[in-house]
Enzyme design. Structure first.
Site, PDB file in Angstrom:
ATOM      1  NE  ARG A  64       3.426 129.347 -30.638  1.00 48.13           N
ATOM      2  CZ  ARG A  64       3.927 129.027 -31.829  1.00 48.13           C
ATOM      3  NH1 ARG A  64       5.234 128.846 -32.010  1.00 48.13           N
ATOM      4  NH2 ARG A  64       3.135 128.884 -32.859  1.00 48.13           N
ATOM      5  N   GLY A  65       2.662 125.278 -30.163  1.00 49.03           N
ATOM      6  CA  GLY A  65       2.477 124.682 -31.474  1.00 49.03           C
ATOM      7  C   GLY A  65       1.990 123.260 -31.335  1.00 49.03           C
ATOM      8  CB  ALA A  66      -0.960 121.527 -32.760  1.00 49.24           C
ATOM      9  NE  ARG A  98      -1.997 126.975 -24.990  1.00 48.14           N
ATOM     10  CZ  ARG A  98      -1.810 127.699 -26.098  1.00 48.14           C
ATOM     11  NH1 ARG A  98      -0.725 127.499 -26.832  1.00 48.14           N
ATOM     12  NH2 ARG A  98      -2.670 128.620 -26.461  1.00 48.14           N
ATOM     13  CD  GLN A 212       1.253 133.648 -30.800  1.00 53.00           C
ATOM     14  OE1 GLN A 212       0.754 134.684 -31.259  1.00 53.00           O
ATOM     15  NE2 GLN A 212       0.626 132.907 -29.900  1.00 53.00           N
ATOM     16  CG  ASP A 253      -3.631 125.055 -31.979  1.00 53.01           C
ATOM     17  OD1 ASP A 253      -2.732 124.841 -31.165  1.00 53.01           O
ATOM     18  OD2 ASP A 253      -3.592 125.970 -32.824  1.00 53.01           O
ATOM     19  CG  ASN A 263      -4.699 127.918 -36.644  1.00 54.22           C
ATOM     20  OD1 ASN A 263      -3.876 127.136 -36.168  1.00 54.22           O
ATOM     21  ND2 ASN A 263      -4.335 128.969 -37.341  1.00 54.22           N
ATOM     22  CE  LYS A 264      -2.366 131.308 -31.190  1.00 50.22           C
ATOM     23  NZ  LYS A 264      -2.498 131.163 -29.704  1.00 50.22           N
TER      24      LYS A 264
END
Length: 381
Positions: A64-66, A98, A212, A253, A263-264
């Site tokens: 995960r993570g852009a 995603r 996270q 993201d 973003n999250k």
């Protein structure tokens, strides 16, 4: 298929397993991922031998993570080509894994373009696969370099906004080495401040519903010897009111052409709190996270995730799990849940956007376009 192997107990020593790596054993090339769903309890790797396995790893947040999703996507195209699978099908599967994370599509297309260019020049299947792999490795290298540059620009901005050091930084989700080819985005800025004696406290939002922040950011902060404190997401307001936050640093993201930031989920409320309390709200992301084809925040597709992530609590080694998603139910059976993976912060709430090309403040569409024009990143549509 994906197989788990190599596991180590997580401790306070430096990360023992790389987040992502390409290997070529005798039985064929594989992409090896550190399974982030098992952290912080243990370090376990996933071995992906095909693109469907990688897509599942992306969807379940094992990777995960852009920025890292872009790298993983590029390697996924190389994996499909090297193993003789249909590259176009691999591209479609990976790009849809995603939808909000623009880096994923960027990395996939970059490797696919390299593969297609090689084919068009008469390369055989092996040569075209090697071209895709070279593009993935180049993106991996560039992201590591960009991480260093973002950290430098971010620290310079903090020093300008908050002279004297002793920064108390609030962050959300995870933006460290677990999301990057290098040391990350927003976390890398805080880590650099720590190394030069400028970080007084890193406030870590737990980041519900998948934690996270609690599982991953705290894990990285502890391993780097940083002064950090974990808080529940709904405690952030009292932290601001107590005057304990000097700056908010988050990742992204997707950044739209007008400067809106996805973003999250939970990032937008922090921006509102920061604005009210006159605290800088800073977004740190590479220019690959900017999508000039998305005109504004309303045009960003926000991923909706399964409701069981909200109605159940899951930990890496939970015992007695009985819920539909493998977790411990915390809501009555049949409860409906609203579970967007991201929210969108408008540009007027963003103090600055920090990229490898420098800091942009105020955040405007013209400034975003100029940053992208200066970027060395390949434009792929």
């Amino acid at each position: 298929m994906a197989d788990q192997y190599a596991q180590n107990p997580a401790g306070t020593e430096p990360l023992t397993l790389p987040v992502l790596r390409w290997e070529e054993p005798p039985e064929g090339p594989v992409l090896v991922l550190l399974d982030q769903t098992r952290l912080p309890a243990e370090e376990v790797e996933l071995v992906c031998t095909d693109v469907p396995a990688l897509a599942r790893a992306i969807q379940t947040l094992a990777v995960r993570g852009a920025p890292l999703l872009g790298i993983a996507g590029a390697y996924g195209v190389a994996l499909a080509a090297a193993r003789g699978f249909d590259v176009d099908e691999a591209v479609a599967l990976l790009e849809s894994a995603r939808p909000t994370a623009v880096n994923l599509g960027y990395g996939v297309r970059r490797a696919a373009v390299a593969h297609r260019a090689a084919v068009d020049k008469g390369a055989d299947a092996e040569q075209a696969a090697r071209a895709a792999l070279a593009a993935a490795k180049e993106l991996h290298r560039e992201d590591a370099e960009d991480s260093v540059r973002m950290a430098e620009h971010g620290l310079a901005l903090l020093e300008e906004l908050l002279p004297g050091g002793g920064h108390r930084i609030l962050t959300h989700c995870n933006t460290g080495a677990l999301v990057s080819g290098g040391e990350g985005t927003a976390f890398a800025v805080a880590l650099t401040a720590h190394r030069v004696g400028r970080l007084r406290r890193l406030w870590v939002d737990e980041t519900r519903p998948l934690l996270q922040g609690a599982r991953l950011t705290a894990y990285e902060a502890a391993r780097n010897g940083m002064p950090y404190t974990l808080l529940t997401d709904n405690a952030a307001g009292s932290l601001f009111a107590a005057g304990e936050v000097d700056a908010v640093l988050i990742g992204a993201d997707r950044i739209a052409a007008d400067g809106s930031v996805a973003n999250k989920v939970g990032s937008y409320p922090l921006a509102v709190l920061a604005k009210y309390h006159h605290v800088p709200f800073i977004v740190v992301a590479p220019t690959t996270t900017v999508d000039l084809n998305t005109p504004d925040g309303a045009s960003i597709e926000v991923e909706q995730r399964p409701g069981h992530e909200v109605t159940e609590v899951t930990s890496p080694q939970i015992a007695g799990a009985t819920g539909a998603g493998g977790g411990m139910p915390v809501a009555p059976l049949g409860t409906q849940a609203y579970n967007p993976a991201f929210d969108v912060t408008p540009p007027d709430l963003v103090t600055a956007i920090v990229t490898e090309e420098g800091a942009l403040s105020p955040v405007t569409g013209g400034g975003i376009a100029e940053l992208c024009a200066r970027s060395r990143q390949v434009t792929i549509s």
